[in-house]
Design a protein around this motif. Structure first.
Motif, short mmCIF file in Angstrom:
data_model
loop_
_atom_site.label_atom_id
_atom_site.label_comp_id
_atom_site.label_asym_id
_atom_site.label_seq_id
_atom_site.Cartn_x
_atom_site.Cartn_y
_atom_site.Cartn_z
N GLU A 13 0.79 -1.24 0.00
CA GLU A 13 0.00 0.00 0.00
C GLU A 13 0.82 1.29 0.00
N TYR A 14 2.14 1.19 -0.04
CA TYR A 14 2.90 2.44 0.05
C TYR A 14 2.67 3.35 -1.15
N MET A 15 2.37 2.77 -2.32
CA MET A 15 2.09 3.61 -3.48
C MET A 15 0.72 4.29 -3.36
N THR A 16 -0.21 3.67 -2.65
CA THR A 16 -1.50 4.32 -2.37
C THR A 16 -1.25 5.54 -1.50
N ALA A 17 -0.41 5.39 -0.48
CA ALA A 17 -0.07 6.51 0.39
C ALA A 17 0.58 7.63 -0.43
N ARG A 18 1.49 7.27 -1.33
CA ARG A 18 2.15 8.27 -2.17
C ARG A 18 1.15 8.99 -3.05
N GLN A 19 0.25 8.24 -3.67
CA GLN A 19 -0.75 8.85 -4.55
C GLN A 19 -1.64 9.83 -3.78
N ARG A 20 -2.08 9.45 -2.61
CA ARG A 20 -2.92 10.34 -1.79
C ARG A 20 -2.15 11.59 -1.39
N LEU A 21 -0.89 11.41 -1.04
CA LEU A 21 -0.05 12.55 -0.66
C LEU A 21 0.11 13.51 -1.84
N GLY A 60 9.27 16.42 9.75
CA GLY A 60 9.66 15.52 10.83
C GLY A 60 8.53 15.01 11.68
N ASN A 61 7.31 15.47 11.44
CA ASN A 61 6.16 15.07 12.25
C ASN A 61 5.29 14.07 11.51
N ASP A 62 4.94 12.99 12.19
CA ASP A 62 4.08 11.97 11.61
C ASP A 62 2.72 12.58 11.28
N VAL A 63 2.14 12.20 10.13
CA VAL A 63 0.83 12.74 9.77
C VAL A 63 -0.27 12.25 10.70
N ASP A 64 -0.04 11.14 11.38
CA ASP A 64 -1.02 10.57 12.30
C ASP A 64 -0.34 10.25 13.63
N PRO A 65 0.02 11.29 14.40
CA PRO A 65 0.78 11.04 15.63
C PRO A 65 0.06 10.15 16.62
N GLU A 87 -7.66 1.67 7.52
CA GLU A 87 -7.06 1.56 6.20
C GLU A 87 -5.57 1.31 6.33
N ARG A 88 -4.96 0.79 5.28
CA ARG A 88 -3.53 0.51 5.29
C ARG A 88 -2.69 1.71 4.88
N ALA A 89 -3.32 2.75 4.36
CA ALA A 89 -2.62 3.97 4.00
C ALA A 89 -3.39 5.13 4.60
N ALA A 93 -7.73 12.98 4.12
CA ALA A 93 -8.10 13.89 5.21
C ALA A 93 -7.00 13.94 6.27
N ILE A 94 -6.43 12.79 6.62
CA ILE A 94 -5.33 12.75 7.60
C ILE A 94 -4.13 13.52 7.06
N ILE A 95 -3.82 13.29 5.80
CA ILE A 95 -2.67 13.97 5.19
C ILE A 95 -2.92 15.47 5.12
N ARG A 96 -4.13 15.86 4.71
CA ARG A 96 -4.44 17.29 4.59
C ARG A 96 -4.33 18.00 5.94
N ARG A 97 -4.83 17.36 7.01
CA ARG A 97 -4.72 17.98 8.34
C ARG A 97 -3.25 18.19 8.71
N ALA A 98 -2.41 17.22 8.38
CA ALA A 98 -0.98 17.35 8.70
C ALA A 98 -0.33 18.46 7.89
N VAL A 99 -0.68 18.57 6.61
CA VAL A 99 -0.14 19.65 5.77
C VAL A 99 -0.60 20.99 6.32
N ASP A 100 -1.87 21.08 6.68
CA ASP A 100 -2.39 22.33 7.24
C ASP A 100 -1.68 22.71 8.53
N ARG A 101 -1.43 21.73 9.40
CA ARG A 101 -0.69 22.00 10.65
C ARG A 101 0.69 22.54 10.34
N ALA A 102 1.36 21.93 9.37
CA ALA A 102 2.71 22.36 9.02
C ALA A 102 2.72 23.76 8.44
#
Length: 117
Positions: A13-21, A60-65, A87-89, A93-102
């Protein structure tokens, strides 16, 4: 902004994570390179403090701490949105929240009230 995707080659699933990112970054019109980091051994996982694959870190911060568990080479899971199963990736929404925090953004969140005085 530094964006890293740490993954184990055995993770389907790492490519799914990359695509979502990529989709989140494009939707937010934010251009930044994604550093893909392949983790091949338990020693590398320990050195990189990998809490399972795939892991996305922004500055340096995990998207899902809250979902960070043990360090090691294993397949990570992420909470589904709402009533959805895990989910495996990470979800967009999780990624967007992390980008917004950053970026210091608070889409839809009330601004903090000024302190007294």
């Amino acid at each position: 902004m530094r964006v890293e995707l740490l993954f184990w080659d055995a993770d389907p699933e790492y490519m799914t994570a990359r695509q979502r990112l990529v989709e989140v970054l494009i939707e937010d019109a934010f251009e930044t390179p994604i550093q893909m980091i392949a983790v091949a051994s338990a020693e590398d996982a320990a050195f990189l403090e990998l809490p399972g694959s795939p892991t996305i870190r922004i500055d340096g911060n995990d998207v899902d701490p809250d979902g960070v568990g043990d360090i090691g080479l294993y397949l990570r899971s992420y909470a589904g949105e709402g009533e959805a199963p895990p989910e495996r990736a990470p979800s967009k929404a999780i990624i967007r929240r992390a980008v917004d925090r950053a970026r210091g953004w608070s889409h839809g969140q009330p601004a903090e009230a000024p302190g007294p005085g």
